[in-house]
Design a protein around this motif. Sequence first.
Motif, PDB file in Angstrom:
ATOM      1  N   LEU A  30     -87.164   1.961  61.495  1.00 58.15           N
ATOM      2  CA  LEU A  30     -88.082   1.678  60.394  1.00 58.15           C
ATOM      3  C   LEU A  30     -87.913   2.708  59.274  1.00 58.15           C
ATOM      4  CD1 LEU A  30     -90.507  -0.112  59.487  1.00 58.15           C
ATOM      5  CD2 LEU A  30     -91.968   1.603  60.521  1.00 58.15           C
ATOM      6  N   LEU A  31     -87.822   3.979  59.641  1.00 60.50           N
ATOM      7  CA  LEU A  31     -87.641   5.029  58.642  1.00 60.50           C
ATOM      8  C   LEU A  31     -86.294   4.919  57.926  1.00 60.50           C
ATOM      9  CD1 LEU A  31     -89.101   8.089  60.575  1.00 60.50           C
ATOM     10  CD2 LEU A  31     -90.202   6.754  58.770  1.00 60.50           C
ATOM     11  N   MET A  32     -85.313   4.373  58.631  1.00 63.89           N
ATOM     12  CA  MET A  32     -83.983   4.240  58.020  1.00 63.89           C
ATOM     13  C   MET A  32     -83.982   3.232  56.876  1.00 63.89           C
ATOM     14  SD  MET A  32     -82.297   6.574  59.372  1.00 63.89           S
ATOM     15  CE  MET A  32     -80.725   6.265  58.620  1.00 63.89           C
ATOM     16  N   PHE A  33     -84.967   2.336  56.814  1.00 66.85           N
ATOM     17  CA  PHE A  33     -85.046   1.427  55.668  1.00 66.85           C
ATOM     18  C   PHE A  33     -85.163   2.218  54.367  1.00 66.85           C
ATOM     19  CE2 PHE A  33     -86.263  -2.020  58.644  1.00 66.85           C
ATOM     20  CZ  PHE A  33     -85.385  -2.987  58.180  1.00 66.85           C
ATOM     21  N   GLY A  34     -85.935   3.286  54.381  1.00 63.90           N
ATOM     22  CA  GLY A  34     -86.064   4.129  53.196  1.00 63.90           C
ATOM     23  C   GLY A  34     -84.754   4.802  52.838  1.00 63.90           C
ATOM     24  N   VAL A  35     -84.041   5.283  53.846  1.00 65.07           N
ATOM     25  CA  VAL A  35     -82.745   5.918  53.611  1.00 65.07           C
ATOM     26  C   VAL A  35     -81.761   4.889  53.046  1.00 65.07           C
ATOM     27  CG1 VAL A  35     -80.792   7.089  54.728  1.00 65.07           C
ATOM     28  CG2 VAL A  35     -83.136   7.655  55.410  1.00 65.07           C
ATOM     29  N   LEU A  59     -72.905   3.994  53.527  1.00 63.05           N
ATOM     30  CA  LEU A  59     -74.092   4.095  54.383  1.00 63.05           C
ATOM     31  C   LEU A  59     -73.760   4.765  55.719  1.00 63.05           C
ATOM     32  CD1 LEU A  59     -75.857   0.673  53.734  1.00 63.05           C
ATOM     33  CD2 LEU A  59     -76.594   2.940  52.981  1.00 63.05           C
ATOM     34  N   PHE A  60     -72.584   4.489  56.264  1.00 60.15           N
ATOM     35  CA  PHE A  60     -72.153   5.145  57.493  1.00 60.15           C
ATOM     36  C   PHE A  60     -72.117   6.661  57.294  1.00 60.15           C
ATOM     37  CE2 PHE A  60     -68.742   6.895  60.177  1.00 60.15           C
ATOM     38  CZ  PHE A  60     -69.172   6.495  61.423  1.00 60.15           C
ATOM     39  N   ILE A  61     -71.603   7.104  56.167  1.00 61.13           N
ATOM     40  CA  ILE A  61     -71.541   8.538  55.863  1.00 61.13           C
ATOM     41  C   ILE A  61     -72.944   9.106  55.632  1.00 61.13           C
ATOM     42  CG2 ILE A  61     -70.755  10.221  54.142  1.00 61.13           C
ATOM     43  CD1 ILE A  61     -68.206   8.399  53.890  1.00 61.13           C
ATOM     44  N   VAL A  62     -73.769   8.381  54.879  1.00 63.78           N
ATOM     45  CA  VAL A  62     -75.136   8.846  54.624  1.00 63.78           C
ATOM     46  C   VAL A  62     -75.920   8.951  55.932  1.00 63.78           C
ATOM     47  CG1 VAL A  62     -77.348   8.203  53.555  1.00 63.78           C
ATOM     48  CG2 VAL A  62     -75.230   8.053  52.233  1.00 63.78           C
ATOM     49  N   PHE A  63     -75.808   7.945  56.800  1.00 62.18           N
ATOM     50  CA  PHE A  63     -76.473   7.997  58.102  1.00 62.18           C
ATOM     51  C   PHE A  63     -75.973   9.204  58.900  1.00 62.18           C
ATOM     52  CE2 PHE A  63     -77.229   3.106  58.528  1.00 62.18           C
ATOM     53  CZ  PHE A  63     -78.181   3.177  57.535  1.00 62.18           C
ATOM     54  N   GLY A  64     -74.666   9.430  58.864  1.00 60.24           N
ATOM     55  CA  GLY A  64     -74.093  10.569  59.582  1.00 60.24           C
ATOM     56  C   GLY A  64     -74.667  11.882  59.086  1.00 60.24           C
ATOM     57  N   ILE A  65     -74.749  12.035  57.772  1.00 60.46           N
ATOM     58  CA  ILE A  65     -75.319  13.264  57.203  1.00 60.46           C
ATOM     59  C   ILE A  65     -76.768  13.411  57.636  1.00 60.46           C
ATOM     60  CG2 ILE A  65     -76.024  14.371  55.035  1.00 60.46           C
ATOM     61  CD1 ILE A  65     -73.442  13.105  53.800  1.00 60.46           C
ATOM     62  N   TYR A  66     -77.531  12.331  57.547  1.00 55.84           N
ATOM     63  CA  TYR A  66     -78.948  12.357  57.935  1.00 55.84           C
ATOM     64  C   TYR A  66     -79.113  12.805  59.387  1.00 55.84           C
ATOM     65  CZ  TYR A  66     -83.540  10.474  59.271  1.00 55.84           C
ATOM     66  OH  TYR A  66     -84.803  10.321  59.778  1.00 55.84           O
ATOM     67  N   PHE A  67     -78.436  12.102  60.294  1.00 62.60           N
ATOM     68  CA  PHE A  67     -78.632  12.387  61.712  1.00 62.60           C
ATOM     69  C   PHE A  67     -78.053  13.736  62.124  1.00 62.60           C
ATOM     70  CE2 PHE A  67     -79.322   7.732  62.033  1.00 62.60           C
ATOM     71  CZ  PHE A  67     -80.578   7.790  62.602  1.00 62.60           C
ATOM     72  N   SER A 100     -75.104  22.180  68.152  1.00 62.47           N
ATOM     73  CA  SER A 100     -74.370  22.543  66.943  1.00 62.47           C
ATOM     74  C   SER A 100     -74.156  21.299  66.086  1.00 62.47           C
ATOM     75  CB  SER A 100     -73.018  23.140  67.316  1.00 62.47           C
ATOM     76  OG  SER A 100     -72.206  22.145  67.947  1.00 62.47           O
ATOM     77  N   GLN A 101     -73.750  21.519  64.840  1.00 62.82           N
ATOM     78  CA  GLN A 101     -73.445  20.372  63.990  1.00 62.82           C
ATOM     79  C   GLN A 101     -72.260  19.587  64.528  1.00 62.82           C
ATOM     80  OE1 GLN A 101     -73.136  21.655  59.886  1.00 62.82           O
ATOM     81  NE2 GLN A 101     -75.325  21.316  59.597  1.00 62.82           N
ATOM     82  N   LYS A 102     -71.314  20.276  65.137  1.00 64.03           N
ATOM     83  CA  LYS A 102     -70.153  19.600  65.729  1.00 64.03           C
ATOM     84  C   LYS A 102     -70.598  18.663  66.854  1.00 64.03           C
ATOM     85  CE  LYS A 102     -65.691  20.594  67.847  1.00 64.03           C
ATOM     86  NZ  LYS A 102     -64.794  21.648  68.340  1.00 64.03           N
ATOM     87  N   ARG A 103     -71.489  19.152  67.721  1.00 61.80           N
ATOM     88  CA  ARG A 103     -71.996  18.317  68.822  1.00 61.80           C
ATOM     89  C   ARG A 103     -72.870  17.187  68.269  1.00 61.80           C
ATOM     90  NH1 ARG A 103     -71.572  18.895  74.195  1.00 61.80           N
ATOM     91  NH2 ARG A 103     -70.895  21.031  73.903  1.00 61.80           N
ATOM     92  N   ALA A 104     -73.634  17.472  67.216  1.00 57.81           N
ATOM     93  CA  ALA A 104     -74.457  16.433  66.588  1.00 57.81           C
ATOM     94  C   ALA A 104     -73.569  15.348  65.996  1.00 57.81           C
ATOM     95  CB  ALA A 104     -75.354  17.046  65.516  1.00 57.81           C
ATOM     96  N   LEU A 105     -72.429  15.744  65.413  1.00 57.17           N
ATOM     97  CA  LEU A 105     -71.487  14.769  64.866  1.00 57.17           C
ATOM     98  C   LEU A 105     -70.885  13.912  65.985  1.00 57.17           C
ATOM     99  CD1 LEU A 105     -70.027  13.658  62.381  1.00 57.17           C
ATOM    100  CD2 LEU A 105     -68.296  15.440  62.714  1.00 57.17           C
ATOM    101  N   LEU A 106     -70.560  14.545  67.108  1.00 58.77           N
ATOM    102  CA  LEU A 106     -70.057  13.790  68.263  1.00 58.77           C
ATOM    103  C   LEU A 106     -71.126  12.820  68.757  1.00 58.77           C
ATOM    104  CD1 LEU A 106     -67.953  13.242  70.477  1.00 58.77           C
ATOM    105  CD2 LEU A 106     -68.943  15.168  71.748  1.00 58.77           C
ATOM    106  N   ARG A 107     -72.375  13.271  68.825  1.00 61.28           N
ATOM    107  CA  ARG A 107     -73.477  12.407  69.258  1.00 61.28           C
ATOM    108  C   ARG A 107     -73.636  11.232  68.297  1.00 61.28           C
ATOM    109  NH1 ARG A 107     -79.340  11.695  69.093  1.00 61.28           N
ATOM    110  NH2 ARG A 107     -80.024  11.224  71.206  1.00 61.28           N
ATOM    111  N   TYR A 108     -73.491  11.493  66.990  1.00 61.71           N
ATOM    112  CA  TYR A 108     -73.597  10.420  66.001  1.00 61.71           C
ATOM    113  C   TYR A 108     -72.503   9.382  66.234  1.00 61.71           C
ATOM    114  CZ  TYR A 108     -73.360   7.888  61.603  1.00 61.71           C
ATOM    115  OH  TYR A 108     -73.303   6.889  60.673  1.00 61.71           O
ATOM    116  N   ALA A 109     -71.273   9.838  66.402  1.00 61.69           N
ATOM    117  CA  ALA A 109     -70.164   8.900  66.624  1.00 61.69           C
ATOM    118  C   ALA A 109     -70.401   8.077  67.889  1.00 61.69           C
ATOM    119  CB  ALA A 109     -68.850   9.663  66.710  1.00 61.69           C
ATOM    120  N   LEU A 110     -70.821   8.744  68.965  1.00 59.93           N
ATOM    121  CA  LEU A 110     -71.047   8.029  70.226  1.00 59.93           C
ATOM    122  C   LEU A 110     -72.289   7.143  70.189  1.00 59.93           C
ATOM    123  CD1 LEU A 110     -70.060  10.862  72.728  1.00 59.93           C
ATOM    124  CD2 LEU A 110     -68.823   8.717  72.296  1.00 59.93           C
ATOM    125  N   SER A 111     -73.243   7.466  69.317  1.00 62.17           N
ATOM    126  CA  SER A 111     -74.454   6.630  69.238  1.00 62.17           C
ATOM    127  C   SER A 111     -74.145   5.241  68.693  1.00 62.17           C
ATOM    128  CB  SER A 111     -75.522   7.311  68.384  1.00 62.17           C
ATOM    129  OG  SER A 111     -75.160   7.306  67.023  1.00 62.17           O
TER     130      SER A 111
END
Length: 172
Positions: A25-30, A58-66, A94-105
């Motif tokens: 729901l919050l992502m609608f604003g993003v 949007l994929f990049i923006v979502f990645g930056i957000y998460f 870390s941001q590296k692990r967060a980026l991995l989590r984003y890709a796997l999500s």
Amino acid sequence: MVHSADRAPTPSLRRRMACWLYEGLLMFGVVFIAGYLFGTLSQTRNALDNRHALQAFLFIVFGIYFVWFWAKGQTLAMKTWNIRVVDSQGAAISQKRALLRYALSWLWFLPPLAISWIFSVPGQEAAVLIIGWVAIWAILSRFHPDRQFWHDALAGTRLVSSLPLGTPAKAA
């Protein structure tokens, strides 16, 4: 459920999915702000023009957000539901692990989207396929020893219950 006394408890599947829906729901604003920015900068007049570029943007923006919020421990939805993302030892990620989590999500969506694209599944049937896969992916967490989502297990992260700020911890 948690297997070790020194680890924070895993939130229930119901609570994690409520957080997941609230995050959507919050992502609608993003999406609105990013889409407006993209349309303005690219001078796109029709929503179907540049749609692949918009999707990539949007994929990049979502990645930056998460990645930004997960590296800090919580998104707004996670704060609301008192859920925190940590590494397998319970430390901040870390941001590296967060980026991995984003890709796997993206495992929440890519399998049904790929099937829909390969077999040219119409919109309504594709929506049913996506919703069905999301339900299956969520239920699969029941088979993880700590009841974590499998993309978290693969990324070396965990979702844990966290106390709201200002709440004193109970004495042991």
